[in-house]
Design a protein around this motif. Structure first.
Motif, mmCIF file in Angstrom:
data_model
loop_
_atom_site.group_PDB
_atom_site.id
_atom_site.type_symbol
_atom_site.label_atom_id
_atom_site.label_comp_id
_atom_site.label_asym_id
_atom_site.label_seq_id
_atom_site.Cartn_x
_atom_site.Cartn_y
_atom_site.Cartn_z
ATOM 1 N N LEU A 162 -0.382 6.186 0.515
ATOM 2 C CA LEU A 162 0.167 6.639 1.797
ATOM 3 C C LEU A 162 0.397 5.460 2.737
ATOM 4 N N VAL A 163 -0.552 4.541 2.796
ATOM 5 C CA VAL A 163 -0.395 3.352 3.641
ATOM 6 C C VAL A 163 0.764 2.495 3.150
ATOM 7 N N GLN A 164 0.880 2.314 1.833
ATOM 8 C CA GLN A 164 1.980 1.526 1.273
ATOM 9 C C GLN A 164 3.328 2.162 1.590
ATOM 10 N N LEU A 165 3.367 3.480 1.522
ATOM 11 C CA LEU A 165 4.620 4.179 1.836
ATOM 12 C C LEU A 165 4.980 4.032 3.315
ATOM 13 N N SER A 166 3.971 4.067 4.204
ATOM 14 C CA SER A 166 4.249 3.938 5.642
ATOM 15 C C SER A 166 4.811 2.565 5.988
ATOM 16 N N VAL A 167 4.375 1.550 5.238
ATOM 17 C CA VAL A 167 4.911 0.201 5.474
ATOM 18 C C VAL A 167 6.400 0.162 5.184
#
Length: 275
Positions: free
Chosen positions: A221-226
Motif C-alpha cells: 500500500l505504501v509503495q502504491l501511494s508513492v
C-alpha cells in the motif's frame, strides 16, 4: 503295660534301648498309628514339593512374560528414537540458517492437500513473466523481458493477489514482483486506472489473519501511494478501517503509524477524517 508319650516311642523305634529292670512292649495299634502318620508325612512332603514346583513354574512363566514385554517396549523405543533421529525431525528441532531464506517451501513433487490458489496456478503455468533466482545470501527475480515493456493489466493485480500467499516461492515472487513493477518508468499512468480493482485485493491482504501477509499488504500500500499519489485518497476509506483495527496490536502500532504518515505525505491530510 506302661504307656509312654508318642514322641518318645517314635524315637525308640529307631533306637531301641533295653533296660534290665524295664521291658517296653509296643501295642499293635500304636505301631499301626505310627505307620499311618509316617505315610501321611511322606505324602504331605511329596504334595508340598509339587506345590513348590508349580509355584516356581508360575514364577518362571511370569518372569518370562515380563522379560518379553520389556524387550518389546525396548524395540518400540528404539524404533521411535530412530524415527525422531531422522534428518527431517532433526531439521525441525534444530533449524538451519538457510531455512530462513525458504520459509514454508512448496514441494513440487509432493501431493497437495488442497487445490492451488489462483496465483499459484498462474505461476506454475508460466503466467508470471519472471522467475526466482536463488542466491547464497538473498534471492532475486529475473524478468523474461524488461518490466517497463509489460502491461500492468492484469499483471499488477495478479501480483497483488499473490501477497496473500503463505508459502515460498509465491510469497517472494509476489512481493518483489509488485515492488519492482511499480519502479518502472511510467508506472503511475499504468497503475492509476487499476486502483478500483487493486484496492479490494490489497484490503484482502490487510484483513488476513497471517501477520506476514498483513505486513506485505501494508508495504504494498505504501509503495502504491508513492506511485499514484493523491489518486489514492478516494479509496483510502476502504482500507483505513482495517488499519485502525490492527493499530490496537502493539506489534503493529509503529509500522502502521509510519505507513499512515507516508500516506499523508503522498496524498494530503486525511487523518482527521478517518480517525
Amino acid at each position: 503295660m506302661q504307656h509312654l508319650p508318642i514322641g518318645l516311642l517314635q524315637e525308640q523305634l529307631f533306637d531301641v534301648k533295653e533296660d534290665r529292670n524295664l521291658t517296653i512292649k509296643f501295642h499293635p495299634k500304636l505301631l499301626l498309628n505310627w505307620s499311618e502318620r509316617e505315610a501321611m508325612r511322606k505324602s504331605e512332603g511329596s504334595g508340598g514339593t509339587q506345590l513348590k514346583n508349580r509355584a516356581r513354574g508360575d514364577y518362571d512363566q511370569r518372569t518370562s512374560s515380563t522379560t518379553q514385554i520389556k524387550h518389546r517396549n525396548a524395540v518400540q523405543g528404539s524404533k521411535s528414537s530412530l524415527s525422531t533421529s531422522s534428518p527431517e525431525s532433526a531439521r525441525k528441532l534444530h533449524p538451519r540458517p538457510s531455512d530462513k531464506l525458504n520459509p514454508k517451501t512448496i514441494n513440487p513433487f509432493g501431493e497437495q492437500s488442497r487445490a492451488p490458489s489462483a496465483f499459484a496456478a498462474i505461476y506454475s503455468k508460466g503466467g508470471i513473466p519472471c522467475r526466482l533466482v536463488h542466491g547464497s545470501v538473498k534471492h532475486r527475480l529475473q524478468w523474461e523481458c524488461p518490466p517497463e515493456s509489460l502491461s500492468f493489466d492484469p499483471l499488477l493485480i495478479t501480483l497483488a493477489e499473490g501477497l496473500r500467499e503463505t508459502k515460498h516461492p509465491y510469497t517472494f515472487v509476489s512481493k518483489e514482483g509488485f515492488r519492482e513493477l511499480l519502479l518502472v518508468r511510467g508506472a503511475s499512468e499504468k497503475a492509476v486506472p487499476l486502483l478500483p480493482r487493486l484496492i479490494p485485493v490489497l484490503k484482502a491482504a490487510l484483513v488476513h489473519s497471517d501477520d506476514e501477509v498483513f505486513e506485505r499488504g501494508l508495504n504494498a500500500l505504501v509503495q502504491l501511494s508513492v506511485v499514484v499519489g493523491p489518486s489514492l485518497n478516494d479509496h483510502l476509506k476502504h482500507l483505513l478501517t482495517s488499519l485502525s483495527k490492527r493499530l490496537m496490536d502493539k506489534k503493529f502500532k509503529e509500522p502502521i503509524t509510519s505507513a499512515l504518515q507516508k500516506l499523508e505525505q503522498r496524498g494530503g491530510s486525511f487523518h482527521s477524517r478517518y480517525f
